[in-house]
Design a protein around this motif. Structure first.
Motif, PDB file in Angstrom:
ATOM      1  N   HIS A  36     -13.270  21.635 -37.466  1.00 14.63           N
ATOM      2  CA  HIS A  36     -12.955  22.314 -36.198  1.00 14.63           C
ATOM      3  C   HIS A  36     -13.599  23.702 -36.165  1.00 14.63           C
ATOM      4  CE1 HIS A  36      -9.103  19.874 -34.985  1.00 14.63           C
ATOM      5  NE2 HIS A  36     -10.194  19.135 -35.042  1.00 14.63           N
ATOM      6  N   HIS A  80     -16.505  13.131 -36.911  1.00 16.48           N
ATOM      7  CA  HIS A  80     -15.156  13.715 -36.873  1.00 16.48           C
ATOM      8  C   HIS A  80     -14.151  12.822 -36.136  1.00 16.48           C
ATOM      9  CE1 HIS A  80     -12.299  17.046 -36.961  1.00 16.48           C
ATOM     10  NE2 HIS A  80     -12.067  16.817 -35.682  1.00 16.48           N
ATOM     11  N   GLU A  84     -10.581  10.606 -37.302  1.00 17.01           N
ATOM     12  CA  GLU A  84      -9.248  10.877 -36.733  1.00 17.01           C
ATOM     13  C   GLU A  84      -8.653   9.592 -36.161  1.00 17.01           C
ATOM     14  OE1 GLU A  84      -9.766  15.560 -35.445  1.00 17.01           O
ATOM     15  OE2 GLU A  84     -10.221  14.040 -33.949  1.00 17.01           O
ATOM     16  N   GLU A 156      -4.493  19.088 -31.703  1.00 16.74           N
ATOM     17  CA  GLU A 156      -4.513  18.420 -33.020  1.00 16.74           C
ATOM     18  C   GLU A 156      -3.920  19.322 -34.096  1.00 16.74           C
ATOM     19  OE1 GLU A 156      -8.263  15.388 -32.337  1.00 16.74           O
ATOM     20  OE2 GLU A 156      -8.639  17.317 -33.312  1.00 16.74           O
TER      21      GLU A 156
HETATM   22 FE   FE2 Z   1     -10.414  17.086 -34.340  1.00 23.88          FE
END
Ligand code: FE2
Ligand code: FE2
Length: 217
Positions: A36, A80, A84, A156
């Motif tokens: 991030h 990414h 997730e 998140e």
């Molecule tokens: Fe993320």
């Protein structure tokens, strides 16, 4: 991020911080936060450059903008978000079904993000080939994408990660950690990470201070 100091508050010198993967239990959390921060650094860099052009302090560097858009497009979509969706979100749904609505929204944002970055890419192309009258359209697309993506990452970090810490089992964490460390799927492995690390460093070397170490414009 790695323990190297950021460049003048801008893009960190250490690349996307994958060295943090040797960290402690729940290392996936550190990797997510690292990834991030890398994305946020490039988004901040784009916004900084856009505002400098708007204020008449800078001229557009289309090679740099192109590398930044490519990074923001390819890194979340290929490396990414799939991790997730396939690991963290899947296990959290299983252990805490009440998180379903939140995870539905975030997964939908992963899909929507692809369309939104395409809009930034198209606006950049019009600005590059169509001239300065297309600057404000490009600037608006960058601002809109940055706002969208920051909201996504904040949800998140502030909602998903605390719930995951609360509900995932040690075996779940082992699975998530393995996936985020790139040990589960070759697509998420060292070669993919290295490609983005190289691109990240290139952006840092192209970008002028204070966001990188490239030449002043
Ligand atoms: Fe993320
Ligand atoms: Fe996400």
């Amino acid at each position: 991020m790695s323990n190297e100091a950021p460049m003048a508050g801008g893009i960190p010198a250490g690349g996307n911080g994958r060295d943090a993967r040797v960290a402690a239990p729940m290392k996936a959390v550190n990797i997510i936060l690292d990834e991030h921060r890398s994305l946020a650094a490039v988004l901040h860099g784009m916004l900084y450059l856009v505002r400098a052009i708007r204020d008449g302090k800078s001229k557009p560097d289309f090679k740099l903008f192109g590398a930044m858009v490519y990074y923001i497009d390819a890194f979340p979509d290929r490396l990414h978000h799939p991790k997730e969706d396939r690991y963290l979100f899947r296990l959290l749904r299983l252990r805490h079904p009440a998180s379903g609505d939140l995870l539905d929204r975030l997964e939908a944002e992963h899909v929507a993000g692809e369309t939104k970055i395409r809009a930034v890419e198209a606006a950049l192309r019009r600005y590059e080939h169509g001239g300065p009258q297309h600057f404000s359209e490009f600037a608006d697309a960058v601002e809109a994408y940055a706002t969208f993506h920051w909201g996504h990452m904040r949800a998140e970090e502030e909602q998903v990660l605390p719930l995951a810490r609360q509900y995932l089992t040690p075996a779940d964490w082992q699975e998530v950690d393995e996936a985020f460390a790139g040990n589960t799927d070759p697509m998420f492995g060292a070669a993919a990470g290295d490609e983005y690390e190289t691109l990240f460093r290139r952006i840092a070397h192209l970008a002028p201070p204070p966001i990188g170490v490239g030449p002043e414009r």
